[in-house]
Design an enzyme around this catalytic site. Structure first.
Site, mmCIF file in Angstrom:
data_model
loop_
_atom_site.group_PDB
_atom_site.id
_atom_site.type_symbol
_atom_site.label_atom_id
_atom_site.label_comp_id
_atom_site.label_asym_id
_atom_site.label_seq_id
_atom_site.Cartn_x
_atom_site.Cartn_y
_atom_site.Cartn_z
ATOM 1 N N ARG A 98 -3.361 -1.688 -6.231
ATOM 2 C CA ARG A 98 -2.543 -2.877 -6.050
ATOM 3 C C ARG A 98 -2.939 -3.875 -7.130
ATOM 4 N NH1 ARG A 98 -5.416 -4.842 -0.387
ATOM 5 N NH2 ARG A 98 -7.508 -5.138 -1.210
ATOM 6 N N GLY B 136 -8.496 -7.688 4.398
ATOM 7 C CA GLY B 136 -9.353 -7.947 5.546
ATOM 8 C C GLY B 136 -8.660 -8.528 6.756
ATOM 9 N N MET C 257 -5.810 -7.362 8.310
ATOM 10 C CA MET C 257 -5.131 -6.411 9.183
ATOM 11 C C MET C 257 -6.084 -5.283 9.556
ATOM 12 S SD MET C 257 -2.045 -7.733 9.268
ATOM 13 C CE MET C 257 -0.926 -6.401 9.657
ATOM 14 N N CYS D 171 8.606 -39.774 -9.068
ATOM 15 C CA CYS D 171 7.220 -40.245 -9.172
ATOM 16 C C CYS D 171 6.475 -40.195 -7.843
ATOM 17 C CB CYS D 171 7.173 -41.655 -9.745
ATOM 18 S SG CYS D 171 8.027 -42.891 -8.742
ATOM 19 N N TYR E 266 12.184 -35.772 -16.077
ATOM 20 C CA TYR E 266 10.740 -35.622 -15.985
ATOM 21 C C TYR E 266 10.289 -35.696 -14.530
ATOM 22 C CZ TYR E 266 10.369 -40.703 -15.226
ATOM 23 O OH TYR E 266 10.488 -41.963 -14.707
ATOM 24 N N HIS F 46 -15.950 -9.150 2.112
ATOM 25 C CA HIS F 46 -14.883 -10.003 2.652
ATOM 26 C C HIS F 46 -15.014 -11.424 2.128
ATOM 27 C CE1 HIS F 46 -13.214 -12.806 5.685
ATOM 28 N NE2 HIS F 46 -12.230 -11.929 5.715
ATOM 29 N N LYS G 243 0.825 -1.207 0.000
ATOM 30 C CA LYS G 243 0.000 0.000 0.000
ATOM 31 C C LYS G 243 0.860 1.258 0.000
ATOM 32 C CE LYS G 243 -3.633 -0.028 2.680
ATOM 33 N NZ LYS G 243 -4.836 0.042 1.820
ATOM 34 N N ARG H 20 -3.764 2.789 8.458
ATOM 35 C CA ARG H 20 -3.987 1.508 7.792
ATOM 36 C C ARG H 20 -2.702 0.683 7.759
ATOM 37 N NH1 ARG H 20 -7.133 4.986 4.250
ATOM 38 N NH2 ARG H 20 -9.276 4.210 3.976
ATOM 39 N N SER I 63 13.846 -43.819 -11.256
ATOM 40 C CA SER I 63 12.714 -42.977 -10.880
ATOM 41 C C SER I 63 12.761 -42.839 -9.364
ATOM 42 C CB SER I 63 11.390 -43.601 -11.319
ATOM 43 O OG SER I 63 10.303 -42.771 -10.936
#
Length: 952
Positions: free
Chosen positions: A412, A165, A167, A904, A924, A528, A86, A156, A837
């Site tokens: 923002r 919401g 803070m 895997c 992979y 909210h 902010k 703020r 693997s």
């Protein structure tokens, strides 16, 4: 009833303690934790202390205040680590010459100091704040604390990562019994002045004094009832004067002290509360869910007030430069005439649309901002276009119109659904604002989960009981719950719930996280509930005004229909509908913007992405999501089907090899048919098939009744089955008679599986014309000798099948590396193994000495205390398990340069683990079918050097 239930009070002593922080103000009370604070453990303190030594961009030694306003600022957008999001953006807007109320930012470095020094402040802070207040006062022509011409401010929070919401905020600070009269004289509107004062008392008492908001609502409702008023707007100036008096009496009665009248005391109380709110339970939960480090801290922004509640020429609103639900390129948002910012997001009043198009689409009879305030709307349109172009992203804006003049309070990067994020990223790239590579980096890989789950079947008949706003897309089914605590409890019991609330607040964060979806009876598209649900990827219907919730009786009522807690409902967050019962769902598909962005991701990634698939359904799903093969087919899962478990059990209880082979002969055609179907689906892509891995006792019954039933089915004595169950029982099966040990003791099992694989390959090649690329994987290898014994059997069967069919077989034989010794001896194993693997599920258990099934009792504590950074079964332990993978990779390729390497375990679908696999040079990753797109995007971001957070 709901209101009555909410009247419970916290102990006053705990509430009052919230203001007890050391500050440069006149009061010298002893420091105490803020309301809801979480004590910082040793490990976390260490993290914060470490942050003290780090100099953030733009930071200057001893500088604790950064000014902005009047067309210039001491900060800029790139200083968000120091000034918070902010503060950095307010500075940037000021530098761009936009109308920003002047103010100053107390940086995150003060928050760090605050928590490292017993909630006290740097010695120079007070003087710098006083100087900044003077400077702001000169810009606006007012003076802070002046009883005749007072400067009023907002206080703020502003962390570097958006935490909507979570803070605390205080508006209208500086008002007291004297300055309120000055405000009335200056504005010529006594009603406005006392309306602002009562708002300030409410917010300050809730945030700083710990005397909660609902107490004031009760006082106001009682007053309105006594006067016969229905709406807040019915109250005149004298009414608000009376209400303010009642508010102050309540504060004095409940806290034992008068409401503070000294503006400087008010300011330091609010600053301390904002810093304190960084460690409230809701903020801690939000940071944990969104991987925001505690050490970042928050900044505090003190800004001169502009008022949206000065009559019909004033307003306040929230806007997005593109639709945060769909990504559509059009101004989207809500505003309220004669209101202050909290009114829009709190859901207390139903807001109005900003554009005429949105008003018409919503069917509203209230004027849009475009219609009611054309000049301010025109200026907002100019500014939102400028800001989106400047930041090269969709912006979330907060604004106030004071007597016709537009003021920008915040910009923002806007939170958005994944569907919207994809569209926005693709369209920004197509518009030339960002590159295709930039677009790939704009999407959180884990957020793709939002698009990979079912929606309501469009052909299903909907029993719609209520309609609200489509606040967050997607559909969810679950039992009704009315409290967040109950939602979390039922979730832990494995039950799916829909959280139903009149309106949500930051204290509901844990319940929203636990729920499948959220339904509220109040609130708009920027409430909210809506904002948080979209960020979580949870379906949400807000503002369902026909629904009446009674918390006390645990029911919701719509007309003459009543549903109770535990009843099942379905919500459709895309349509804003609430339905009774469990609606049928349909599977999602990749297309449009999803397909475009994934195509761009595939162009840059180096890692291949395969799927763990045991069934044809798994394989088809994986193909739909873009898999490049099967990285793990667990053959034992095929054995549990009712049609073949009997033959498996017959093989296990057999007395000799001949009997086992006879039983295996029954399994062979079933297993072969499974593989034929998999090979056909994969169309020549590689398929890694793991030989039987789990211990044999898993296939046997355990209760006496089950043993008797199996004995009858096999036509053998009960004692024989019971004896075999006892023989195969193990104290620690994970480290017991399983994996390659089965193939060595009972080679006929491996031979049957190898024959099924190779015969299936021949058949599939005939059907498709594409010979399958087969990878036969031997599990749980410790030594080269083990592998060679099993490989010999596999090669012998392959030769036999080739001789019998005259067909060529395209196959390799490798191993799953899942034990530390195998990593250490990888150079020897690679002499005959053609691929590795890494089975990181078991490798994590054996490296850490932790059972995945039993770790839940302490892993949470370990993570909370900073012993482990994340759950090692979700995100790979880089320093331990990761080092084993690195050793296995280096030593294996030292022997066999072209050794194919993959992973895997469950880590194959975790973005941070995928990034690690890219770093160590694996070929992979393999993951569950639904996580294939996540792994594809994470692999692309790893190739582009983007840091990826774990999902642990």
């Amino acid at each position: 009833m709901a209101k009555a239930l909410s009247k419970s009070k916290k102990p006053v002593a705990k509430s009052v303690a919230k203001t007890a922080v050391k500050s440069p103000a006149a009061h010298k009370r002893k420091a105490a934790p803020p309301r809801g604070a979480v004590k910082t453990g040793v490990a976390k303190k260490a993290v914060v202390k470490k942050a003290v030594t780090k100099v953030t961009p733009g930071e200057k030694a001893g500088k604790w205040v950064y000014l902005f306003g009047d067309g210039k600022a001491e900060g800029k957008a790139g200083m968000r680590e120091l000034l918070g999001g902010k503060g950095a953006n307010l500075a940037e807007m000021a530098n761009l010459g936009l109308p920003v109320p002047p103010g100053f930012t107390i940086p995150t470095s003060v928050c760090t100091y605050f928590y490292n020094n017993n909630k006290s402040y740097p010695k120079d802070l007070k003087a710098q704040v006083e100087k900044a207040l003077e400077r702001v006062g000169k810009i606006v022509g007012k003076k802070f604390g002046d009883p005749k011409n007072p400067l009023l401010v907002s206080v703020r929070s502003g962390a570097r990562a958006s935490m909507p919401g979570m803070m605390d905020t205080v508006l209208n600070l500086g008002l007291n019994d004297k300055t309120v009269e000055a405000l009335a004289n200056m504005s010529g509107d006594r009603r406005f002045a006392y309306d602002s004062y009562r708002r300030f008392i409410t917010m300050y008492s809730d945030v700083v004094l710990g005397f909660e908001h609902h107490h004031f609502e009760d006082i106001l409702d009682t007053y309105k009832d006594g006067k016969g008023y229905s709406l807040d707007t019915d109250l005149e100036a004298d009414d608000w004067v009376s209400v303010v008096g009642k508010y102050k009496e309540a504060v004095a009665r409940e806290t034992g002290k008068d409401f503070p009248q000294d503006p400087h005391d008010q300011l330091w109380g609010a600053i301390g509360a904002v810093f304190g709110s960084w460690m409230t339970a809701r903020a801690v939960t939000y940071r944990r869910l969104h991987d925001i480090p505690e050490s970042w801290g928050t900044a505090v922004n003190v800004q001169s007030m502009v008022f949206g509640n000065m009559g019909d020429t004033s307003a306040t609103g929230v806007a997005f430069t593109r639709n945060p639900s769909t990504g559509e390129k059009s101004l989207y948002g809500e505003f309220l005439i004669n209101a202050q910012g909290k009114d829009v997001v709190a859901g207390i009043r139903t807001p109005q649309e900003i554009t005429e198009k949105a008003r018409k689409d919503a069917g509203s009879d209230k004027p849009s901002m475009e219609q009611a305030m054309p000049a301010a709307f025109k200026e907002l349109t100019r500014i939102y276009r400028l800001l989106e172009k400047h930041y090269r992203d969709m912006q979330d804006l907060e604004f106030t119109v004071e007597q016709g003049k537009l003021w920008m309070l915040q910009t923002r990067n806007g939170k958005r659904t994944t569907k919207a994020a994809l569209r926005i990223a693709v369209e920004l790239a197509n518009e030339g604002l960002i590159s295709k590579k930039d677009a790939v980096t704009r999407i959180d890989p884990a957020s793709l989960d939002q698009l990979l789950h079912p929606t309501i079947d469009p052909s299903a008949k909907r029993d719609v009981i209520a309609t609200g706003l489509p606040a967050s897309p997607g559909a969810a089914v679950g039992e009704i719950v009315f409290s967040s605590d109950e939602a979390a409890k039922l979730k832990s019991d494995g039950r799916k719930v829909i959280l139903v609330r009149v309106e949500t607040s930051p204290e509901d964060i844990h319940g929203m996280h636990a729920a499948e979806g959220i339904l509220t009876t109040r609130g708009g598209m920027t409430s909210h509930a809506a904002v948080v649900a979209r960020g979580m990827g949870k379906p949400c219907v807000s503002g369902a005004g026909t629904v009446r919730v009674d918390y006390a009786s645990g029911t919701l009522r719509v007309g003459d229909r009543t549903l109770k807690a535990g009843d099942v409902i379905t919500i459709d967050g895309s349509a804003g509908q609430v339905m009774a019962g469990n609606m049928p769902m349909v599977e999602p598909e990749m297309s449009g913007d999803f397909g475009t962005l994934m195509g761009w991701a595939d162009q840059v990634r180096k890692l291949k992405v395969r799927a763990n698939a045991d069934t044809p359904v798994d394989a088809r799903t994986a193909m739909r999501f873009g898999t490049e093969g099967i990285g793990l087919c667990r053959t034992e899962h095929m054995f549990f089907e009712e049609s073949r478990i009997r033959a498996v059990r017959e093989m296990i209880v057999a007395d000799d090899e001949a009997s086992r082979r006879a039983a295996l002969a029954k399994i062979l055609p079933m297993q072969r048919a499974d593989f034929v179907e998999l090979f056909e689906i994969m169309k020549g892509l590689p398929v890694t098939i793991r030989l039987l891995d789990p211990p044999l006792h898993e296939f046997l019954p355990h209760t006496e009744a089950e043993i008797e039933e199996v004995a009858r089915g096999l036509n053998v004595e009960v004692r024989k089955v019971a004896d075999r169950v006892r023989e195969l029982a193990e104290f620690n099966p994970m480290l017991g008679f399983r994996g390659c040990r089965l193939a060595i003791a009972y080679p006929e099992i491996a031979e049957m599986q190898a024959r099924a694989i190779f015969e299936a390959a021949v058949e599939a090649a005939k059907r498709t014309g594409k010979p399958p690329a087969i990878e036969v994987m031997v599990p749980l290898i410790v030594t080269k000798e083990e592998f060679d014994l099993v490989r010999e059997r596999i090669d012998t069967v392959a030769s036999a099948v080739k001789k019998e069919t005259g067909a060529k077989l395209n196959y390799t034989v490798g191993t799953m590396i899942e034990l530390p010794r195998a990593c250490l001896k990888a150079d020897e194993i690679a002499e005959t193994a053609e691929f590795f693997s890494f089975g990181t599920n078991d490798l994590t258990q054996t490296t850490l000495g932790v059972s995945r099934d039993d770790a839940g009792s302490f892993l949470g504590t370990y993570i909370a205390k900073g012993i482990l950074p994340a759950d090692p079964f979700i995100s790979i332990d880089r320093d331990g398990v990761g080092e084993m993978v690195r050793i296995g990779t280096e030593r294996g390729r030292k022997t066999r340069a072209g050794l194919k390497l993959g992973i895997c375990g469950e880590h194959g679908g975790d973005p941070a683990s995928v990034a690690f696999c890219h770093e160590v040079g694996l070929d992979y990753v393999s993951c569950s079918p639904y996580r294939v797109p996540i792994a594809r995007l994470a692999a692309a971001q790893a190739a582009l050097g983007v840091a990826v957070a774990s999902q642990a």
